[in-house]
Design a protein around this motif. Structure first.
Motif, PDB file in Angstrom:
ATOM      1  N   UNK A 158       0.937  -0.841   0.139  1.00  0.00           N
ATOM      2  CA  UNK A 158       0.243   0.165  -0.013  1.00  0.00           C
ATOM      3  C   UNK A 158       0.776   1.275  -0.414  1.00  0.00           C
ATOM      4  N   UNK A 159       2.129   1.266   0.397  1.00  0.00           N
ATOM      5  CA  UNK A 159       3.213   2.812   0.471  1.00  0.00           C
ATOM      6  C   UNK A 159       4.045   2.056  -0.571  1.00  0.00           C
ATOM      7  N   UNK A 160       4.014   1.697  -1.583  1.00  0.00           N
ATOM      8  CA  UNK A 160       4.578   1.558  -2.451  1.00  0.00           C
ATOM      9  C   UNK A 160       3.927   0.878  -3.566  1.00  0.00           C
ATOM     10  N   UNK A 161       4.106   1.577  -5.619  1.00  0.00           N
ATOM     11  CA  UNK A 161       3.679   1.147  -6.284  1.00  0.00           C
ATOM     12  C   UNK A 161       4.476  -0.237  -7.235  1.00  0.00           C
ATOM     13  N   UNK A 162       4.228  -1.221  -6.736  1.00  0.00           N
ATOM     14  CA  UNK A 162       4.974  -2.199  -7.366  1.00  0.00           C
ATOM     15  C   UNK A 162       4.348  -2.271  -8.804  1.00  0.00           C
ATOM     16  N   UNK A 163       5.431  -2.421  -9.888  1.00  0.00           N
ATOM     17  CA  UNK A 163       5.178  -1.741 -11.241  1.00  0.00           C
ATOM     18  C   UNK A 163       5.627  -3.101 -12.129  1.00  0.00           C
ATOM     19  N   UNK A 164       6.867  -3.999 -11.149  1.00  0.00           N
ATOM     20  CA  UNK A 164       6.925  -5.161 -12.194  1.00  0.00           C
ATOM     21  C   UNK A 164       7.136  -6.143 -11.066  1.00  0.00           C
ATOM     22  N   UNK A 165       7.005  -7.593 -11.459  1.00  0.00           N
ATOM     23  CA  UNK A 165       7.269  -8.783 -10.823  1.00  0.00           C
ATOM     24  C   UNK A 165       8.189  -9.209 -12.155  1.00  0.00           C
ATOM     25  N   UNK A 166       9.150 -10.215 -11.346  1.00  0.00           N
ATOM     26  CA  UNK A 166       9.882 -10.936 -12.471  1.00  0.00           C
ATOM     27  C   UNK A 166      10.436 -11.845 -12.086  1.00  0.00           C
ATOM     28  N   UNK A 167      10.225 -13.214 -12.340  1.00  0.00           N
ATOM     29  CA  UNK A 167       9.396 -13.263 -13.185  1.00  0.00           C
ATOM     30  C   UNK A 167       8.179 -13.155 -13.142  1.00  0.00           C
ATOM     31  N   UNK A 168       6.802 -13.483 -14.064  1.00  0.00           N
ATOM     32  CA  UNK A 168       5.403 -13.131 -13.743  1.00  0.00           C
ATOM     33  C   UNK A 168       5.382 -13.677 -13.291  1.00  0.00           C
ATOM     34  N   UNK A 169       3.919 -13.559 -11.699  1.00  0.00           N
ATOM     35  CA  UNK A 169       3.625 -14.609 -11.138  1.00  0.00           C
ATOM     36  C   UNK A 169       2.340 -15.677 -11.303  1.00  0.00           C
ATOM     37  N   UNK A 170       1.677 -16.581 -11.925  1.00  0.00           N
ATOM     38  CA  UNK A 170       0.904 -17.944 -12.386  1.00  0.00           C
ATOM     39  C   UNK A 170      -0.432 -17.584 -11.337  1.00  0.00           C
ATOM     40  N   UNK A 171       0.083 -16.197 -10.384  1.00  0.00           N
ATOM     41  CA  UNK A 171      -1.119 -15.726  -9.613  1.00  0.00           C
ATOM     42  C   UNK A 171      -1.294 -15.032  -8.610  1.00  0.00           C
ATOM     43  N   UNK A 172      -1.791 -13.512  -8.294  1.00  0.00           N
ATOM     44  CA  UNK A 172      -2.166 -12.858  -7.441  1.00  0.00           C
ATOM     45  C   UNK A 172      -2.958 -12.389  -7.010  1.00  0.00           C
ATOM     46  N   UNK A 173      -2.815 -13.066  -5.219  1.00  0.00           N
ATOM     47  CA  UNK A 173      -4.008 -12.566  -4.554  1.00  0.00           C
ATOM     48  C   UNK A 173      -3.505 -11.865  -3.621  1.00  0.00           C
ATOM     49  N   UNK A 174      -5.046 -10.950  -3.146  1.00  0.00           N
ATOM     50  CA  UNK A 174      -4.519 -10.865  -1.730  1.00  0.00           C
ATOM     51  C   UNK A 174      -5.035 -11.808  -0.970  1.00  0.00           C
TER      52      UNK A 174
ATOM     53  N   UNK B 264      12.089 -10.591  -7.871  1.00  0.00           N
ATOM     54  CA  UNK B 264      12.454  -9.249  -8.206  1.00  0.00           C
ATOM     55  C   UNK B 264      11.375  -8.489  -8.197  1.00  0.00           C
ATOM     56  N   UNK B 265      11.128  -7.894  -7.592  1.00  0.00           N
ATOM     57  CA  UNK B 265      10.215  -6.625  -7.218  1.00  0.00           C
ATOM     58  C   UNK B 265      10.819  -5.730  -7.624  1.00  0.00           C
ATOM     59  N   UNK B 266      10.376  -4.682  -8.361  1.00  0.00           N
ATOM     60  CA  UNK B 266      10.337  -3.124  -9.056  1.00  0.00           C
ATOM     61  C   UNK B 266       9.223  -2.393  -7.998  1.00  0.00           C
ATOM     62  N   UNK B 267       9.809  -1.480  -7.778  1.00  0.00           N
ATOM     63  CA  UNK B 267       8.863  -1.362  -6.698  1.00  0.00           C
ATOM     64  C   UNK B 267       8.644   0.357  -6.993  1.00  0.00           C
ATOM     65  N   UNK B 268       7.984   1.560  -6.709  1.00  0.00           N
ATOM     66  CA  UNK B 268       8.517   3.079  -6.421  1.00  0.00           C
ATOM     67  C   UNK B 268       7.523   3.487  -5.573  1.00  0.00           C
ATOM     68  N   UNK B 269       8.210   3.695  -4.470  1.00  0.00           N
ATOM     69  CA  UNK B 269       7.505   4.277  -3.191  1.00  0.00           C
ATOM     70  C   UNK B 269       6.856   5.518  -3.479  1.00  0.00           C
ATOM     71  N   UNK B 270       5.274   5.601  -2.395  1.00  0.00           N
ATOM     72  CA  UNK B 270       4.852   7.011  -3.240  1.00  0.00           C
ATOM     73  C   UNK B 270       4.862   8.287  -1.425  1.00  0.00           C
ATOM     74  N   UNK B 271       4.936   7.556  -0.844  1.00  0.00           N
ATOM     75  CA  UNK B 271       5.476   8.317   0.447  1.00  0.00           C
ATOM     76  C   UNK B 271       6.111   8.696   0.977  1.00  0.00           C
ATOM     77  N   UNK B 272       6.526   8.991   1.954  1.00  0.00           N
ATOM     78  CA  UNK B 272       8.063   9.984   2.116  1.00  0.00           C
ATOM     79  C   UNK B 272       7.865   9.106   3.674  1.00  0.00           C
ATOM     80  N   UNK B 273       9.260   9.136   3.945  1.00  0.00           N
ATOM     81  CA  UNK B 273       9.192   8.586   5.709  1.00  0.00           C
ATOM     82  C   UNK B 273       9.762   7.052   6.014  1.00  0.00           C
TER      83      UNK B 273
END
Length: 164
Positions: free
Chosen positions: A97-113, A133-142
């Protein structure tokens, strides 16, 4: 205004101003050296203090950046040794919730909560190390806290500080 006066020569220097400048320099130089060392060690970018690694035996390990910049790329590198042909990695919902997950490598077969986490499911070879490898981008500071785990296994907690 106190002036340094030598007979026949007027330097035009103000002794009080000179003492003030020397006092300021005695404070500023150590601060600049400390900042330079912090940058060199990775507190504001790449360096030996910038990356960290945590592990739970041979089952799972995580390498991550301790310091990140808001809206700039960051990465989580996970290595797990699966026991079955299905690897289920869980990542703390508070982190996703604090970051945007930009990319997951390799792609998962399934992703769920699942409760308190996002679960990534991969088809794997049992007993063989598997890297994600999860490529992320933080949304907030701290400070951003999170954890990663293999379903039913130990949680690896981690924390990142996000600069503006």
């Amino acid at each position: 205004m106190e002036r340094i006066h030598t007979p026949g020569f007027d330097s035009g220097e103000d002794a009080r101003q000179q003492r003030l400048e020397w006092s300021v320099q005695r404070i500023v130089w150590p601060v600049l050296v400390a900042l330079w060392l912090a940058i060199g060690l990775g507190l504001l970018g790449q360096g030996p203090l910038a990356r960290s690694r945590v592990a739970a035996g041979d089952e799972i390990s995580l390498e991550f950046q301790r310091f990140a910049r808001r809206l700039s790329p960051a990465a989580l590198e996970i290595r797990a040794v699966p026991r079955t042909d299905r690897l289920r990695l869980q990542l703390a919902r508070s982190y996703t919730e604090a970051v945007d997950v930009q990319q997951v490598y390799p792609q998962p077969a399934r992703m769920m909560g699942v409760e308190g986490a996002t679960q990534l499911e991969f088809d794997v070879t049992p007993g063989r190390p598997f890297d994600v490898r999860l490529q992320t981008r933080p949304r907030s500071m701290g400070r951003v806290h999170g954890w990663v785990a293999v379903e039913g296994g130990a949680r690896l907690s981690f924390s990142q500080f996000v600069y503006p």
